[in-house]
Design a protein around this motif. Structure first.
Motif, short mmCIF file in Angstrom:
data_model
loop_
_atom_site.label_atom_id
_atom_site.label_comp_id
_atom_site.label_asym_id
_atom_site.label_seq_id
_atom_site.Cartn_x
_atom_site.Cartn_y
_atom_site.Cartn_z
N GLU A 347 -21.26 -28.99 -7.31
CA GLU A 347 -20.70 -30.32 -7.54
C GLU A 347 -20.21 -30.94 -6.23
O GLU A 347 -20.37 -32.15 -6.00
CB GLU A 347 -19.55 -30.23 -8.54
N VAL A 348 -19.63 -30.13 -5.35
CA VAL A 348 -19.19 -30.64 -4.04
C VAL A 348 -20.39 -31.11 -3.23
O VAL A 348 -20.34 -32.13 -2.53
CB VAL A 348 -18.37 -29.57 -3.29
N SER A 349 -21.48 -30.37 -3.31
CA SER A 349 -22.70 -30.79 -2.63
C SER A 349 -23.19 -32.13 -3.18
O SER A 349 -23.60 -33.02 -2.41
CB SER A 349 -23.78 -29.72 -2.80
N LEU A 350 -23.13 -32.29 -4.50
CA LEU A 350 -23.52 -33.56 -5.12
C LEU A 350 -22.59 -34.68 -4.68
O LEU A 350 -23.04 -35.78 -4.33
CB LEU A 350 -23.49 -33.41 -6.64
N LEU A 351 -21.30 -34.41 -4.65
CA LEU A 351 -20.32 -35.41 -4.21
C LEU A 351 -20.58 -35.82 -2.77
O LEU A 351 -20.53 -37.01 -2.43
CB LEU A 351 -18.90 -34.85 -4.36
N GLY A 352 -20.88 -34.84 -1.92
CA GLY A 352 -21.19 -35.15 -0.53
C GLY A 352 -22.38 -36.09 -0.42
O GLY A 352 -22.38 -37.03 0.38
N GLY A 353 -23.40 -35.87 -1.26
CA GLY A 353 -24.55 -36.76 -1.25
C GLY A 353 -24.19 -38.17 -1.71
O GLY A 353 -24.67 -39.16 -1.16
#
Length: 364
Positions: A347-353
């Motif tokens: 989810e953090v990776s998605l948020l970063g995107g």
């Protein structure tokens, strides 16, 4: 006997219905589902783009407002929301049902009798027809007509309290720019604007739409969403619930009675929960739809933070804590078990995107 569900199963279905699993095709689909997305105290772009299958670049909500796929207006809880032009009118009809402008206090303060409002509204609609225009343009039109010249300062200032009934009745929406000076325009500037339906059509429709997005739910949830949110009135809500009740199904969720739209019951019963961690902005509809008093979604120890508009860490549908971006990290206030940690990193990776940044996870 009512069909039985687990709470985790019900919330897993709701996560999917609200486009937090899989994603929607566009911002209007997201906002239609949720009914309205808050502007103040939230991040409408993040709330919407987190729910898109292909989020694209930041600013999607602003782009959708500019081309009329979304509108921005006064609706829930007296604040400003982004709404879908196809469905906004139904919720505005509910908000206008109380006819606040006919109250004695309003008549005496603004010196406008109820029977004068149709003519006043016509002047306002004419002033914004070629908008967006600054509120002073409406003030000028009122002054030129002399009859309502004493109301010109209400637009020149402007006075949001006085502007709201025009929004509720579909005469104006706010201009498309999320930042910058206030402007006003006609909702008809949006090609998808569907107008304000009759109240007896709008009410049952809003009840069903709520249950489709936020079910399984109870009449008390409806009182909070459409009563507390739009001042629709308990008597009306009871009548609308009774009208749609033949199309509902009662379910037993771990001993608690709740209701679904019957057409959704089979899908809910077939839902298989999976570990999900979702990071949402403050005042997100995942929390505000059921309300911060609903312990299914907001445990008592998280209620104060959610009421104050903190960004939420949602684990399997339940608020587990809050989060913030600090430097290159997303800091969570809650500890997570191993399975949730893996989901949180994704989810953090998605948020970063979504934010266009490289971010790492930090937990207590």
């Amino acid at each position: 006997m009512a069909p039985t569900l687990t709470r985790r199963q019900a919330l897993a279905w709701r996560l999917g219905r609200q486009h937090l699993v899989g994603g929607a095709s566009g911002p209007a689909e997201v906002v239609r589902t949720l009914a309205a997305v808050s502007v103040f105290g939230s991040d409408p772009d993040l709330a919407v783009r987190r729910r898109l299958a292909s989020p694209g670049e930041p600013g999607e909500v602003q782009r959708a407002l500019r081309d009329g796929r979304l509108v921005r207006t006064f609706s829930f809880r007296g604040s400003v929301q982004v709404m879908a032009p196809e469905t906004a009118g139904a919720y505005l009809a509910l908000r206008a049902a109380g006819r606040q402008w006919e109250l004695r206090s309003w008549v005496e303060h603004y010196r406008v009798r109820p029977e004068e409002w149709p003519d006043l509204r016509e002047v306002v609609r004419g002033a914004v027809a070629d908008g967006p225009v600054v509120p002073q343009a409406v003030a000028d039109a009122l002054t030129a007509g002399r009859r309502f010249a004493h109301l010109a300062p209400q637009f020149a200032e402007p006075n949001p309290t006085f502007l709201k009934p025009f929004a509720w009745q579909g005469d104006i929406v706010l201009g498309p720019e999320l930042d910058g000076p206030l402007t006003l325009q006609s909702p008809a500037a949006s090609p998808a604007w569907a107008g304000i339906p009759p109240l007896d059509m709008a009410g049952p429709r809003a009840v069903l739409d709520y249950l489709r997005a936020y079910g399984p739910a109870t009449p008390a949830h409806l009182d909070d969403w459409l009563g507390g949110g739009l001042s629709a009135g308990r008597a009306r809500l009871r009548r609308w619930w009774a009208e749609v009740e033949p199309g509902l199904v009662e379910v037993d969720v771990e001993g608690e009675r709740r209701w679904l739209v019957a057409d959704d019951a089979e899908e809910v019963a077939g839902t298989r929960p999976a570990t999900r961690v979702v990071l949402l902005p403050g005042k997100d509809d995942w929390v505000m739809g059921p309300g911060t008093k609903d312990t299914w979604v907001v445990p008592p120890e998280q209620r104060t933070a959610m009421t104050r508009g903190a960004a939420s860490v949602v684990v399997d549908g339940v608020v587990a804590g809050t989060w913030r971006v600090h430097g290159a990290s997303v800091e969570l206030t809650c500890r997570l078990v191993d399975a949730d940690l893996a989901a949180a990193r994704a989810e953090v990776s998605l948020l970063g995107g979504l934010l266009g940044r490289d971010l790492s996870l930090r937990t207590p």
